[in-house]
Design a protein around this motif. Structure first.
Motif, PDB file in Angstrom:
ATOM      1  N   ALA A 197       0.851  -1.193   0.000  1.00 15.58           N
ATOM      2  CA  ALA A 197       0.000   0.000   0.000  1.00 15.58           C
ATOM      3  C   ALA A 197       0.883   1.239   0.000  1.00 15.58           C
ATOM      4  O   ALA A 197       2.053   1.188   0.382  1.00 15.58           O
ATOM      5  N   VAL A 198       0.312   2.353  -0.437  1.00 10.57           N
ATOM      6  CA  VAL A 198       1.005   3.639  -0.443  1.00 10.57           C
ATOM      7  C   VAL A 198       0.188   4.616   0.391  1.00 10.57           C
ATOM      8  O   VAL A 198      -1.034   4.693   0.258  1.00 10.57           O
ATOM      9  N   ARG A 199       0.861   5.374   1.252  1.00  6.87           N
ATOM     10  CA  ARG A 199       0.185   6.350   2.101  1.00  6.87           C
ATOM     11  C   ARG A 199       0.023   7.673   1.368  1.00  6.87           C
ATOM     12  O   ARG A 199       0.964   8.171   0.741  1.00  6.87           O
ATOM     13  N   GLU A 200      -1.170   8.231   1.438  1.00  6.90           N
ATOM     14  CA  GLU A 200      -1.440   9.513   0.786  1.00  6.90           C
ATOM     15  C   GLU A 200      -0.702  10.666   1.459  1.00  6.90           C
ATOM     16  O   GLU A 200      -0.537  10.696   2.676  1.00  6.90           O
ATOM     17  N   ASP A 201      -0.313  11.639   0.629  1.00  3.59           N
ATOM     18  CA  ASP A 201       0.229  12.893   1.151  1.00  3.59           C
ATOM     19  C   ASP A 201      -0.864  13.815   1.669  1.00  3.59           C
ATOM     20  O   ASP A 201      -0.638  14.637   2.557  1.00  3.59           O
ATOM     21  N   ALA A 202      -2.073  13.725   1.102  1.00  2.00           N
ATOM     22  CA  ALA A 202      -3.153  14.662   1.415  1.00  2.00           C
ATOM     23  C   ALA A 202      -3.421  14.707   2.914  1.00  2.00           C
ATOM     24  O   ALA A 202      -3.538  13.682   3.580  1.00  2.00           O
ATOM     25  N   LEU A 203      -3.512  15.896   3.450  1.00  2.00           N
ATOM     26  CA  LEU A 203      -3.841  16.195   4.847  1.00  2.00           C
ATOM     27  C   LEU A 203      -2.725  15.852   5.823  1.00  2.00           C
ATOM     28  O   LEU A 203      -2.864  16.122   7.009  1.00  2.00           O
ATOM     29  N   ARG A 204      -1.617  15.280   5.357  1.00  2.00           N
ATOM     30  CA  ARG A 204      -0.578  14.911   6.309  1.00  2.00           C
ATOM     31  C   ARG A 204       0.091  16.126   6.928  1.00  2.00           C
ATOM     32  O   ARG A 204       0.621  16.056   8.034  1.00  2.00           O
ATOM     33  N   GLN A 205       0.079  17.228   6.211  1.00  2.00           N
ATOM     34  CA  GLN A 205       0.688  18.426   6.764  1.00  2.00           C
ATOM     35  C   GLN A 205      -0.202  19.072   7.824  1.00  2.00           C
ATOM     36  O   GLN A 205       0.283  19.691   8.762  1.00  2.00           O
ATOM     37  N   ALA A 206      -1.504  18.903   7.669  1.00  2.00           N
ATOM     38  CA  ALA A 206      -2.431  19.555   8.598  1.00  2.00           C
ATOM     39  C   ALA A 206      -2.786  18.685   9.790  1.00  2.00           C
ATOM     40  O   ALA A 206      -3.157  19.187  10.842  1.00  2.00           O
ATOM     41  N   GLN A 207      -2.704  17.363   9.636  1.00  2.00           N
ATOM     42  CA  GLN A 207      -3.100  16.458  10.703  1.00  2.00           C
ATOM     43  C   GLN A 207      -2.024  15.396  10.885  1.00  2.00           C
ATOM     44  O   GLN A 207      -1.044  15.341  10.154  1.00  2.00           O
ATOM     45  N   ASP A 236      -0.343  11.518  10.980  1.00  2.00           N
ATOM     46  CA  ASP A 236      -0.294  10.513   9.928  1.00  2.00           C
ATOM     47  C   ASP A 236      -1.451   9.523   9.981  1.00  2.00           C
ATOM     48  O   ASP A 236      -1.752   8.869   8.994  1.00  2.00           O
ATOM     49  N   ARG A 237      -2.095   9.398  11.131  1.00  2.00           N
ATOM     50  CA  ARG A 237      -3.189   8.433  11.234  1.00  2.00           C
ATOM     51  C   ARG A 237      -4.371   8.807  10.342  1.00  2.00           C
ATOM     52  O   ARG A 237      -5.201   7.964  10.017  1.00  2.00           O
ATOM     53  N   SER A 238      -4.447  10.073   9.947  1.00  2.00           N
ATOM     54  CA  SER A 238      -5.548  10.497   9.077  1.00  2.00           C
ATOM     55  C   SER A 238      -5.264  10.234   7.607  1.00  2.00           C
ATOM     56  O   SER A 238      -6.159  10.349   6.781  1.00  2.00           O
ATOM     57  N   ALA A 239      -4.012   9.911   7.276  1.00  2.00           N
ATOM     58  CA  ALA A 239      -3.638   9.685   5.878  1.00  2.00           C
ATOM     59  C   ALA A 239      -4.065   8.288   5.452  1.00  2.00           C
ATOM     60  O   ALA A 239      -3.729   7.297   6.089  1.00  2.00           O
ATOM     61  N   ARG A 240      -4.814   8.192   4.369  1.00  2.00           N
ATOM     62  CA  ARG A 240      -5.323   6.904   3.910  1.00  2.00           C
ATOM     63  C   ARG A 240      -4.226   6.071   3.268  1.00  2.00           C
ATOM     64  O   ARG A 240      -3.247   6.593   2.733  1.00  2.00           O
ATOM     65  N   LEU A 241      -4.436   4.764   3.271  1.00  2.00           N
ATOM     66  CA  LEU A 241      -3.558   3.823   2.598  1.00  2.00           C
ATOM     67  C   LEU A 241      -4.274   3.300   1.361  1.00  2.00           C
ATOM     68  O   LEU A 241      -5.391   2.791   1.448  1.00  2.00           O
ATOM     69  N   LEU A 242      -3.618   3.409   0.214  1.00  8.06           N
ATOM     70  CA  LEU A 242      -4.168   2.905  -1.036  1.00  8.06           C
ATOM     71  C   LEU A 242      -3.511   1.559  -1.350  1.00  8.06           C
ATOM     72  O   LEU A 242      -2.307   1.495  -1.610  1.00  8.06           O
ATOM     73  N   PRO A 243      -4.268   0.454  -1.328  1.00  6.56           N
ATOM     74  CA  PRO A 243      -3.674  -0.850  -1.655  1.00  6.56           C
ATOM     75  C   PRO A 243      -3.347  -0.948  -3.138  1.00  6.56           C
ATOM     76  O   PRO A 243      -4.084  -0.438  -3.981  1.00  6.56           O
ATOM     77  N   THR A 244      -2.226  -1.599  -3.444  1.00  5.89           N
ATOM     78  CA  THR A 244      -1.777  -1.665  -4.833  1.00  5.89           C
ATOM     79  C   THR A 244      -1.521  -3.082  -5.324  1.00  5.89           C
ATOM     80  O   THR A 244      -1.634  -3.347  -6.518  1.00  5.89           O
ATOM     81  N   ALA A 245      -1.136  -4.003  -4.449  1.00 10.11           N
ATOM     82  CA  ALA A 245      -0.773  -5.353  -4.875  1.00 10.11           C
ATOM     83  C   ALA A 245      -0.829  -6.288  -3.681  1.00 10.11           C
ATOM     84  O   ALA A 245      -0.884  -5.851  -2.527  1.00 10.11           O
ATOM     85  N   ILE A 246      -0.811  -7.594  -3.956  1.00  6.26           N
ATOM     86  CA  ILE A 246      -0.666  -8.586  -2.902  1.00  6.26           C
ATOM     87  C   ILE A 246       0.727  -9.197  -3.002  1.00  6.26           C
ATOM     88  O   ILE A 246       1.372  -9.147  -4.063  1.00  6.26           O
ATOM     89  N   PHE A 247       1.194  -9.763  -1.894  1.00  9.91           N
ATOM     90  CA  PHE A 247       2.539 -10.343  -1.889  1.00  9.91           C
ATOM     91  C   PHE A 247       2.581 -11.560  -0.971  1.00  9.91           C
ATOM     92  O   PHE A 247       1.715 -11.756  -0.113  1.00  9.91           O
ATOM     93  N   ALA A 248       3.618 -12.363  -1.162  1.00 11.11           N
ATOM     94  CA  ALA A 248       4.006 -13.394  -0.206  1.00 11.11           C
ATOM     95  C   ALA A 248       5.522 -13.408  -0.170  1.00 11.11           C
ATOM     96  O   ALA A 248       6.178 -13.155  -1.187  1.00 11.11           O
ATOM     97  N   ARG A 249       6.068 -13.699   1.007  1.00  9.78           N
ATOM     98  CA  ARG A 249       7.533 -13.670   1.128  1.00  9.78           C
ATOM     99  C   ARG A 249       8.000 -14.776   2.073  1.00  9.78           C
ATOM    100  O   ARG A 249       7.319 -15.113   3.037  1.00  9.78           O
ATOM    101  N   TRP A 250       9.154 -15.333   1.747  1.00 12.80           N
ATOM    102  CA  TRP A 250       9.828 -16.268   2.636  1.00 12.80           C
ATOM    103  C   TRP A 250      11.089 -15.612   3.175  1.00 12.80           C
ATOM    104  O   TRP A 250      11.849 -15.000   2.417  1.00 12.80           O
ATOM    105  N   SER A 251      11.282 -15.715   4.485  1.00 12.76           N
ATOM    106  CA  SER A 251      12.495 -15.193   5.142  1.00 12.76           C
ATOM    107  C   SER A 251      13.250 -16.353   5.757  1.00 12.76           C
ATOM    108  O   SER A 251      12.675 -17.117   6.551  1.00 12.76           O
ATOM    109  N   GLY A 252      14.512 -16.492   5.402  1.00 14.23           N
ATOM    110  CA  GLY A 252      15.331 -17.516   6.033  1.00 14.23           C
ATOM    111  C   GLY A 252      15.689 -17.119   7.448  1.00 14.23           C
ATOM    112  O   GLY A 252      15.641 -15.948   7.825  1.00 14.23           O
ATOM    113  N   ASP A 253      16.054 -18.106   8.262  1.00 13.00           N
ATOM    114  CA  ASP A 253      16.460 -17.828   9.648  1.00 13.00           C
ATOM    115  C   ASP A 253      17.748 -17.030   9.694  1.00 13.00           C
ATOM    116  O   ASP A 253      18.560 -17.088   8.784  1.00 13.00           O
TER     117      ASP A 253
END
Length: 318
Positions: A289-299, A301-318
């Motif tokens: 997801a990408v966080r919007e810039d809109a309203l971030r200057q006035a409020q 970060d919790r007010s900034a919306r997240l726009l979903p863009t893709a799904i993912f899966a990941r493997w992490s080695g130990d």
């Protein structure tokens, strides 16, 4: 045995100096790419825009069918040959393409950070890990970027050691090389290959090559340089099986992203869990997801919306 985490994650991209999601809504999004602003279709922006007016240099008007198509409509002059942008030390050319994007995928920025962290990279560390030989069996190591496109991810990973960049498009690989030259990275240990990603991975398995990490961003549908056909639902399981054979217990990651498909990230996680059962580590899945810039200057970060863009899966080695 790799453990599958059922709870999905959200990997959030934040704006930086040369990119930002300005606003979104009513099925569109407004983004800034350096000094230029563009409007593009975004079906997941189901809400209303927060800004009253969108001042843009151009807008991509989609075609009437679901299979794509469309054209750019410009309200102001935009360089036809593109303009330079940067993400950290990687420099590249942004350009309005016929495929509605601008030559790179900015929502991948948190993925580039995550992979570099898995490889032990720090901005203070200017001495990347040495890789193996380019010839012979078992000698590759480094990282493998399948469907590498214009190479921004490859340039980011090259800070950590050798990278093998594979894409079926000769034009995309040429642009990736130009991007490397733009930021003075043409002498980095990068193999630039025009090849079908699935066939290349299968050959690497036969060569008994191993890699420290693999990133793959397969399309929903595509054709290779010899007219090979790629269909995600049919072709992805075999490719993941081959990628598994290119990793071992000393490897650090595999990262898979999928765009524009009716599929759950949990399905991707389940696919990885089946193939990675013999390795230690963790399998996670979720959304980019990408966080919007809109309203971030006035409020805050919790007010900034997240726009979903893709799904993912990941493997992490130990």
């Amino acid at each position: 045995m790799a453990e599958l985490k059922l709870q999905p994650l959200v990997m959030t991209g934040e704006g930086w100096a040369d990119y930002g999601l300005v606003d979104s809504g009513h099925g569109r999004k407004l983004e800034r790419y350096g000094p230029y602003r563009f409007i593009r279709p975004e079906p997941q922006a189901m809400w209303s825009p927060r800004l009253p007016d969108w001042d843009a240099h151009g807008e991509f008007v989609p075609g009437s069918d679901e299979d794509g198509g469309g054209r750019w409509h410009y309200m102001r002059d935009v360089p036809a040959d593109g303009w330079p942008l940067a993400w950290n030390e990687a420099k590249f050319t942004a350009q309005c393409t016929p495929f509605r994007h601008l030559g790179f995928f900015p929502d991948m920025a948190p993925v580039w950070d995550w992979m570099r962290g898995r490889l032990g990279y720090s901005p203070l560390d200017r001495h990347p890990r040495a890789g193996g030989d380019d010839e012979g069996t078992g000698g590759a190591r480094g990282t493998l970027n399948l469907f590498g496109y214009t190479g921004v991810g490859t340039l980011a990973l090259s800070e950590c050691g050798p990278v093998t960049h594979v894409d079926a498009s000769k034009k995309s690989v040429a642009q990736a090389r130009e991007n490397a030259a733009l930021c003075g990275m043409e002498d980095r240990p990068i193999r630039w290959l025009v090849d079908d990603a699935a066939k290349f991975a299968a050959r690497e398995v036969r060569r008994e090559r191993l890699y420290d990490g693999i990133i793959l961003d397969p399309p929903k549908f595509g054709r290779g340089p010899k007219n090979e056909t790629w269909r995600l639902e049919e072709s992805l399981p075999g490719l993941i099986g081959d990628c598994r054979q290119l990793l071992d217990a000393d490897s650090r990651f595999l990262f898979l992203t999928v765009y524009a498909v009716r599929m759950s990230s949990l399905a991707l996680g389940g696919l990885l869990a089946e193939h990675f059962a013999g390795l230690p580590g963790t399998i996670e899945h979720g959304e980019l997801a990408v966080r919007e810039d809109a309203l971030r200057q006035a409020q805050d970060d919790r007010s900034a919306r997240l726009l979903p863009t893709a799904i993912f899966a990941r493997w992490s080695g130990d």
